[in-house]
Design a protein around this motif. Structure first.
Motif, PDB file in Angstrom:
ATOM      1  N   ILE B  11       0.829  -1.207   0.000  1.00 25.05           N
ATOM      2  CA  ILE B  11       0.000   0.000   0.000  1.00 25.05           C
ATOM      3  C   ILE B  11       0.867   1.261   0.000  1.00 25.05           C
ATOM      4  O   ILE B  11       0.629   2.191  -0.760  1.00 25.05           O
ATOM      5  CB  ILE B  11      -0.946   0.001   1.218  1.00 25.05           C
ATOM      6  CG1 ILE B  11      -2.043  -1.040   1.014  1.00 25.05           C
ATOM      7  CG2 ILE B  11      -1.584   1.367   1.408  1.00 25.05           C
ATOM      8  CD1 ILE B  11      -2.921  -1.246   2.224  1.00 25.05           C
ATOM      9  N   GLU B  12       1.896   1.250   0.851  1.00 25.26           N
ATOM     10  CA  GLU B  12       2.716   2.461   0.938  1.00 25.26           C
ATOM     11  C   GLU B  12       3.492   2.704  -0.346  1.00 25.26           C
ATOM     12  O   GLU B  12       3.706   3.844  -0.740  1.00 25.26           O
ATOM     13  CB  GLU B  12       3.631   2.389   2.166  1.00 25.26           C
ATOM     14  CG  GLU B  12       2.790   2.429   3.442  1.00 25.26           C
ATOM     15  CD  GLU B  12       3.578   2.600   4.733  1.00 25.26           C
ATOM     16  OE1 GLU B  12       4.786   2.292   4.726  1.00 25.26           O
ATOM     17  OE2 GLU B  12       2.984   3.047   5.725  1.00 25.26           O
ATOM     18  N   LEU B  14       2.275   1.901  -3.310  1.00 28.14           N
ATOM     19  CA  LEU B  14       1.250   2.439  -4.218  1.00 28.14           C
ATOM     20  C   LEU B  14       1.014   3.917  -3.950  1.00 28.14           C
ATOM     21  O   LEU B  14       0.855   4.713  -4.880  1.00 28.14           O
ATOM     22  CB  LEU B  14      -0.070   1.670  -4.041  1.00 28.14           C
ATOM     23  CG  LEU B  14      -0.174   0.331  -4.756  1.00 28.14           C
ATOM     24  CD1 LEU B  14      -1.493  -0.339  -4.421  1.00 28.14           C
ATOM     25  CD2 LEU B  14      -0.058   0.531  -6.262  1.00 28.14           C
ATOM     26  N   ILE B  15       0.984   4.263  -2.665  1.00 26.59           N
ATOM     27  CA  ILE B  15       0.776   5.662  -2.303  1.00 26.59           C
ATOM     28  C   ILE B  15       1.907   6.523  -2.852  1.00 26.59           C
ATOM     29  O   ILE B  15       1.681   7.592  -3.423  1.00 26.59           O
ATOM     30  CB  ILE B  15       0.656   5.797  -0.769  1.00 26.59           C
ATOM     31  CG1 ILE B  15      -0.703   5.272  -0.316  1.00 26.59           C
ATOM     32  CG2 ILE B  15       0.833   7.238  -0.325  1.00 26.59           C
ATOM     33  CD1 ILE B  15      -0.871   5.214   1.187  1.00 26.59           C
ATOM     34  N   PHE B  16       3.115   6.016  -2.730  1.00 30.32           N
ATOM     35  CA  PHE B  16       4.253   6.773  -3.245  1.00 30.32           C
ATOM     36  C   PHE B  16       4.147   6.933  -4.765  1.00 30.32           C
ATOM     37  O   PHE B  16       4.328   8.022  -5.302  1.00 30.32           O
ATOM     38  CB  PHE B  16       5.562   6.078  -2.871  1.00 30.32           C
ATOM     39  CG  PHE B  16       6.764   6.761  -3.432  1.00 30.32           C
ATOM     40  CD1 PHE B  16       7.161   7.993  -2.940  1.00 30.32           C
ATOM     41  CD2 PHE B  16       7.482   6.194  -4.467  1.00 30.32           C
ATOM     42  CE1 PHE B  16       8.256   8.640  -3.469  1.00 30.32           C
ATOM     43  CE2 PHE B  16       8.586   6.832  -5.010  1.00 30.32           C
ATOM     44  CZ  PHE B  16       8.975   8.057  -4.512  1.00 30.32           C
ATOM     45  N   SER B  18       1.470   6.883  -6.586  1.00 28.39           N
ATOM     46  CA  SER B  18       0.423   7.855  -6.895  1.00 28.39           C
ATOM     47  C   SER B  18       0.913   9.266  -6.641  1.00 28.39           C
ATOM     48  O   SER B  18       0.566  10.199  -7.365  1.00 28.39           O
ATOM     49  CB  SER B  18      -0.819   7.595  -6.043  1.00 28.39           C
ATOM     50  OG  SER B  18      -1.274   6.286  -6.245  1.00 28.39           O
ATOM     51  N   GLY B  19       1.737   9.399  -5.595  1.00 30.84           N
ATOM     52  CA  GLY B  19       2.270  10.722  -5.273  1.00 30.84           C
ATOM     53  C   GLY B  19       3.082  11.292  -6.413  1.00 30.84           C
ATOM     54  O   GLY B  19       2.960  12.470  -6.741  1.00 30.84           O
ATOM     55  N   ILE B  20       3.908  10.435  -7.021  1.00 31.78           N
ATOM     56  CA  ILE B  20       4.738  10.971  -8.096  1.00 31.78           C
ATOM     57  C   ILE B  20       4.056  10.875  -9.457  1.00 31.78           C
ATOM     58  O   ILE B  20       4.615  11.280 -10.466  1.00 31.78           O
ATOM     59  CB  ILE B  20       6.128  10.289  -8.145  1.00 31.78           C
ATOM     60  CG1 ILE B  20       5.975   8.785  -8.332  1.00 31.78           C
ATOM     61  CG2 ILE B  20       6.930  10.609  -6.904  1.00 31.78           C
ATOM     62  CD1 ILE B  20       7.290   8.111  -8.611  1.00 31.78           C
TER      63      ILE B  20
ATOM     64  N   VAL C  79      -6.139   7.143  -7.510  1.00 35.20           N
ATOM     65  CA  VAL C  79      -4.816   7.755  -7.687  1.00 35.20           C
ATOM     66  C   VAL C  79      -4.773   9.116  -6.997  1.00 35.20           C
ATOM     67  O   VAL C  79      -3.806   9.443  -6.295  1.00 35.20           O
ATOM     68  CB  VAL C  79      -4.475   7.908  -9.194  1.00 35.20           C
ATOM     69  CG1 VAL C  79      -3.142   8.616  -9.362  1.00 35.20           C
ATOM     70  CG2 VAL C  79      -4.432   6.550  -9.858  1.00 35.20           C
ATOM     71  N   MET C  82      -4.750   8.704  -3.143  1.00 36.65           N
ATOM     72  CA  MET C  82      -3.460   8.198  -2.667  1.00 36.65           C
ATOM     73  C   MET C  82      -2.369   9.256  -2.818  1.00 36.65           C
ATOM     74  O   MET C  82      -1.491   9.385  -1.965  1.00 36.65           O
ATOM     75  CB  MET C  82      -3.090   6.909  -3.395  1.00 36.65           C
ATOM     76  CG  MET C  82      -3.903   5.719  -2.899  1.00 36.65           C
ATOM     77  SD  MET C  82      -3.146   4.141  -3.277  1.00 36.65           S
ATOM     78  CE  MET C  82      -3.361   4.064  -5.032  1.00 36.65           C
ATOM     79  N   ALA C  83      -2.438  10.021  -3.909  1.00 38.92           N
ATOM     80  CA  ALA C  83      -1.461  11.097  -4.078  1.00 38.92           C
ATOM     81  C   ALA C  83      -1.611  12.117  -2.954  1.00 38.92           C
ATOM     82  O   ALA C  83      -0.618  12.597  -2.396  1.00 38.92           O
ATOM     83  CB  ALA C  83      -1.634  11.778  -5.432  1.00 38.92           C
ATOM     84  N   TYR C  86      -0.122  10.710   0.120  1.00 40.06           N
ATOM     85  CA  TYR C  86       1.334  10.823   0.085  1.00 40.06           C
ATOM     86  C   TYR C  86       1.769  12.231   0.476  1.00 40.06           C
ATOM     87  O   TYR C  86       2.618  12.416   1.343  1.00 40.06           O
ATOM     88  CB  TYR C  86       1.884  10.468  -1.299  1.00 40.06           C
ATOM     89  CG  TYR C  86       3.373  10.658  -1.354  1.00 40.06           C
ATOM     90  CD1 TYR C  86       4.216   9.741  -0.737  1.00 40.06           C
ATOM     91  CD2 TYR C  86       3.940  11.776  -1.954  1.00 40.06           C
ATOM     92  CE1 TYR C  86       5.581   9.926  -0.719  1.00 40.06           C
ATOM     93  CE2 TYR C  86       5.310  11.971  -1.945  1.00 40.06           C
ATOM     94  CZ  TYR C  86       6.128  11.046  -1.329  1.00 40.06           C
ATOM     95  OH  TYR C  86       7.478  11.246  -1.294  1.00 40.06           O
ATOM     96  N   LEU C  87       1.153  13.227  -0.162  1.00 39.53           N
ATOM     97  CA  LEU C  87       1.590  14.598   0.066  1.00 39.53           C
ATOM     98  C   LEU C  87       1.328  15.048   1.498  1.00 39.53           C
ATOM     99  O   LEU C  87       2.138  15.731   2.112  1.00 39.53           O
ATOM    100  CB  LEU C  87       0.876  15.544  -0.905  1.00 39.53           C
ATOM    101  CG  LEU C  87       1.379  15.466  -2.336  1.00 39.53           C
ATOM    102  CD1 LEU C  87       0.489  16.270  -3.258  1.00 39.53           C
ATOM    103  CD2 LEU C  87       2.810  15.982  -2.416  1.00 39.53           C
ATOM    104  N   TYR C  90       2.931  11.524   4.160  1.00 36.89           N
ATOM    105  CA  TYR C  90       4.254  10.922   4.049  1.00 36.89           C
ATOM    106  C   TYR C  90       5.332  11.897   3.609  1.00 36.89           C
ATOM    107  O   TYR C  90       6.461  11.826   4.075  1.00 36.89           O
ATOM    108  CB  TYR C  90       4.228   9.747   3.050  1.00 36.89           C
ATOM    109  CG  TYR C  90       3.499   8.527   3.555  1.00 36.89           C
ATOM    110  CD1 TYR C  90       4.169   7.568   4.292  1.00 36.89           C
ATOM    111  CD2 TYR C  90       2.156   8.333   3.295  1.00 36.89           C
ATOM    112  CE1 TYR C  90       3.509   6.440   4.762  1.00 36.89           C
ATOM    113  CE2 TYR C  90       1.485   7.218   3.760  1.00 36.89           C
ATOM    114  CZ  TYR C  90       2.165   6.276   4.485  1.00 36.89           C
ATOM    115  OH  TYR C  90       1.511   5.168   4.951  1.00 36.89           O
ATOM    116  N   ILE C 100       6.491  17.632  -7.171  1.00 33.17           N
ATOM    117  CA  ILE C 100       5.126  17.119  -7.272  1.00 33.17           C
ATOM    118  C   ILE C 100       4.131  18.275  -7.262  1.00 33.17           C
ATOM    119  O   ILE C 100       3.201  18.336  -8.061  1.00 33.17           O
ATOM    120  CB  ILE C 100       4.817  16.151  -6.111  1.00 33.17           C
ATOM    121  CG1 ILE C 100       5.675  14.902  -6.239  1.00 33.17           C
ATOM    122  CG2 ILE C 100       3.338  15.775  -6.105  1.00 33.17           C
ATOM    123  CD1 ILE C 100       5.542  13.951  -5.071  1.00 33.17           C
TER     124      ILE C 100
END
Lengths: 263, 290, 281
Positions: B11-12, B14-16, B18-20, C79, C82-83, C86-87, C90, C100
């Protein structure tokens, strides 16, 4: 189970060292928040930590369960040992399971009383409904909240009074079965009666747990702590039996602080 | 326990990812525009493309000069700035500093509604109302003019400019204004002497983002500006913009023809243009925060 | 001149400017409702167009738009959320995070017709999805990503930091903390953003011009690899490409499109205001 653990700790002897801090330095960015701290915390004692604002007492407390690591710019040197193990080598999840924390303001989650209590336990290992029920009852009894809420466990925890909420937080922490409980100015938002109830539960809890109590209220430390540490500007000035700190402090600054000359 | 850790690890990750993803998509957009557009510059030098005065993509010989399109876009955009920027800034000040609370909410809702109306609908309404008016008022052979486009696009840029300017004005510390008021200034004096200075970077950024939106706007502009690919002389003649050219002609091109590639080349220019505008606007916004 | 008089004049000018902004909104809506409402009938909404769009309804265009919009949210919501996680949860303040953020700003600013070109180049041509609902939905999804990321991030940021501390202090892992003590409280805000992005996607024309939209199809699409008619594109062609269509049909189509977009907006606004009232922390 809660009680068994307490007893076994007790049997190991009263003066057993639970936590040992060695040459601990903590920075946040460029600010040195804690300077070469050395101290020991005994099993089953209540260690009071007093000191004015930004004396490093909260940084110290939050180091014990590694919450400091969440802050930007955090850096540390030195060691903290829990049962002779370096806490930096313990997975944070395991460490925090063993070292619970009660925050300054009652931080109940906007879910039901029941769900608040089982919040941590539920995640850790698959427990059956009846086991969870038992844990809820045990934990609420241990913080003297059971009688007040047993008929409305499904109600929103946010409906409780401030003092009840704080005791609910204690139950929630107990439910995870920690060995050490950190109190971060737990009564700063409470009225005297609620404060008395929280203090009462603290005194009971020390039979089974090791407690560190950070407080702005020196009288609170005098009432409940076995030993008291005085912090000032990131340094430990003095640590001793509580009655000695309050009656015959070795350091002039301790005396000034206790007598309310600054802080 | 092991299973949970694997699950969390996945999951983490995937989150990363999606972040980029946003970075990935910006790069992908640029790469794919380049992929399709770069071939064109082998046929037609960039200088002739950008500086060429004639856009005859399907005549023989083909001419791919986008100067009329660039000027068309610039003219419409310039007009839209005149229409929208002063009014929007004034409106932002009215909403954040003057309007009573209840009216404020109503006005904000109205502006949100304006932002929500699809561009194709505004184009359609422009065709049925604004275009005939322009024709009548200026006694023109057609109302499909740069002016009509500017008015409509000006309207479409307003919500962007207003809401970002308003944020900038609200972000000005209260103490600035109170200081001025305490010295005996009227609210208006406090506003134009103190607040506007403090909010200026944000207001500039807001205007730039509004302009970015105008340059990229496609449907409404295609429907009401007449689409004549000639170098414009006045606001009262039909013009053709970069965006409208792509939208109107892509459907008719042969895949792989020079015409097809030339539209991607226009896309590259638009992308770079909006990229620069957005980065600059963001820098202004960021400065404001510090 | 007295300063208070000056202030009065200045405020009046500001007010006038505000009227200049708000009046056209009312005007546009008024014109659409006045001319469009009478063209709306059950038959108009539920039958296929006939006689070169001059008769019949707009059923396939409505269905096409609903397909497109629902499929696009299936891609963009996970997506985007989750993005945002992340922002907000994390990311550290470093170069990558700044990149980003810049990328998101740019995605939000790219011209809609450039998205159309991109969709054509990547999905239709390169990935060989053809001119299809899939290509169009993916294009719209990427276009909507900034909206969803921004809204979700705001929703996450509005969950008190203490919820995370409590959860971590009880020994929960980072993901467990997000999953159980952050996300549940951010869901309404995230939904609001998602609905707003849907409304936007429903009205977009340029990105679907070359990726999915069909002038006229005799049948409804049956798979994601089919072309589809779409409401905004339909409005475009009946108002510019086909002569002799009754103006009422055009207005009625605009009415339906605006109706769909506004209904979604209103749902989002109601959700948002209820969320504000119900907020328990």
């Amino acid at each position: 189970m809660v009680e068994n653990k307490g007893k076994s700790q007790k049997e190991k002897g009263k003066s057993q060292v639970k936590i040992e801090v060695k040459e601990l330095n903590i920075w946040f960015g460029k600010v040195l928040a804690l300077k070469s701290l050395n101290l020991e915390i005994q099993s089953n004692e209540i260690l009071g930590v007093i000191g004015p604002a930004s004396s490093g007492k909260t940084s110290f407390l939050r180091q014990l369960n590694r919450l400091n690591e969440l802050e930007a710019g955090f850096r540390m040197e030195g060691e903290v040992l829990l049962d002779e193990r370096d806490i930096c080598r313990i997975k944070p999840e395991h460490l925090r399971k063993n070292i619970g924390m009660i925050f300054a303001l009652p931080q109940v989650l906007p879910i039901s009383i029941y769900d608040n209590v089982v919040y941590g336990v539920r995640m850790h290992d698959g427990k059956s409904k009846s086991e969870l029920d038992a844990i809820v009852e045990d934990s609420l009894k241990a913080s003297f909240l059971w009688d007040e809420v047993k008929d409305r466990l499904k109600e929103f925890a946010t409906k409780l009074s401030g003092g009840q909420q704080q005791r609910l937080c204690i139950s929630r922490t107990l439910a995870v079965r920690p060995e050490v409980i950190l109190f971060d100015e737990p009564c700063s938002g409470l009225d005297p009666i609620s404060t008395a109830k929280v203090e009462e539960s603290m005194l009971r809890l020390k039979e089974q747990y090791t407690i560190v109590l950070v407080t702005n209220n020196t009288k609170q430390a005098a009432r409940v702590a076995d030993r008291t540490a005085f912090f000032l500007m990131g340094e430990l000035i003095e640590i001793d039996k509580t009655h000695k700190i309050f009656t015959a402090p070795q350091d002039k600054r301790t005396e000034d602080y206790i007598q309310g000359r600054f802080g | 326990m092991k299973l949970r850790q694997i699950k969390e690890f996945v999951i983490e990750k995937l989150i990363f990812l999606s972040g980029i993803a946003s970075i990935l998509f910006v790069v992908l957009i640029f790469v794919f525009l380049l992929k399709e557009g770069i071939a064109f510059f082998r046929e037609v030098p960039a200088k002739d493309f950008i500086g060429g005065k004639y856009w005859y993509p399907i005549s023989d010989p083909e001419r791919f000069g986008i100067l009329p399109l660039i000027l068309g876009s610039l003219l419409v955009t310039f007009g839209a700035i005149l229409v929208s920027v002063p009014v929007s800034i004034a409106c932002a000040f009215y909403i954040s500093e003057v309007a009573p609370v209840k009216l404020k909410d109503i006005l904000k809702t109205g502006i949100e509604m304006l932002a929500a109306i699809p561009s194709v609908v505004l184009g359609f309404i422009g065709m049925t109302t604004l275009v005939p008016w322009v024709k009548k008022i200026f006694h023109l052979p057609t109302g499909l003019t740069a002016l009509s486009g500017s008015i409509m696009l000006g309207l479409m840029a307003m919500p962007t400019i207003i809401s970002i300017s308003e944020d900038a004005i609200n972000a000005v510390p209260k103490s600035y204004k109170e200081g001025a008021l305490a010295l005996g200034a009227t609210r208006w004096q406090a506003m134009y002497r103190v607040v506007i200075h403090a909010a200026l970077p944000g207001i500039i950024a807001a205007s730039m983002l509004g302009i970015g939106r105008v340059i990229g706007e496609t449907m409404a502009v295609m429907m009401i500006t007449g689409n004549a690919a000639v170098i414009p002389q006045t606001f009262l003649q039909p013009v053709r913009t970069l965006t409208a050219t792509i939208a109107a002609e892509m459907g008719e091109t042969v895949h792989g023809s020079n015409h097809y590639y030339s539209l991607f080349a226009i896309g590259i220019i638009l992308f770079v243009l909006t990229f620069i505008i957005n980065i600059t606007a963001d820098m202004f916004l960021h400065r404001n925060k510090k | 001149m007295k300063t208070t008089t000056k202030q009065k004049i200045a405020f009046s000018i500001l007010f006038l400017c505000t009227i200049i902004v708000v009046l056209p909104v009312l005007f546009v809506l008024g014109v659409i409702i006045k001319n469009g409402a009478k063209g709306i009938s059950w038959q108009f909404l539920t039958t296929m167009p006939s006689d070169g769009m001059r008769q019949g309804g707009i059923y396939p265009a409505i269905v096409g738009t609903l397909y497109l919009v629902s499929l696009s949210i299936v891609f963009s919501l996970p997506v985007g959320v989750m993005a945002a996680i992340y922002l907000n949860e994390y990311a550290k303040d470093n170069l990558l995070t700044r990149l980003i953020r810049l990328a998101i700003v740019n995605l939000a600013g790219v011209s809609s017709v450039v998205y159309g070109l991109f969709g054509l180049a990547l999905f239709v041509t390169f990935m060989k999805f053809g001119v299809s609902i899939l290509s169009g939905a993916l294009t719209l999804a990427i276009m909507n990503l900034p909206v969803i990321i921004t809204a979700s991030r705001e929703a996450l940021a509005s969950v008190p930091y203490s919820f995370r501390e409590v959860s971590l202090s009880l020994g929960l892992s980072r993901w467990q903390t997000i999953r159980h003590s952050v996300l549940p409280f951010a869901i309404p805000g995230i939904l609001t953003g998602a609905i707003l992005s849907l409304a936007r996607a429903a009205g977009e024309t340029a990105p679907i011009l070359f990726t999915v939209a069909a002038f006229y199809l005799p049948n409804l699409p049956v798979s994601v690899f089919d072309q589809a008619m779409a409401l905004p594109y339909h409005l475009y062609i009946i108002s510019t490409q086909i002569p002799n269509i009754s103006i009422q049909t055009r207005y009625a189509t605009a009415f339906v499109l605006v109706g769909i977009v506004f209904t979604m907006n209103i749902i989002a606004v109601i959700l948002r205001s209820r969320l504000r009232k119900k907020k328990k922390w």
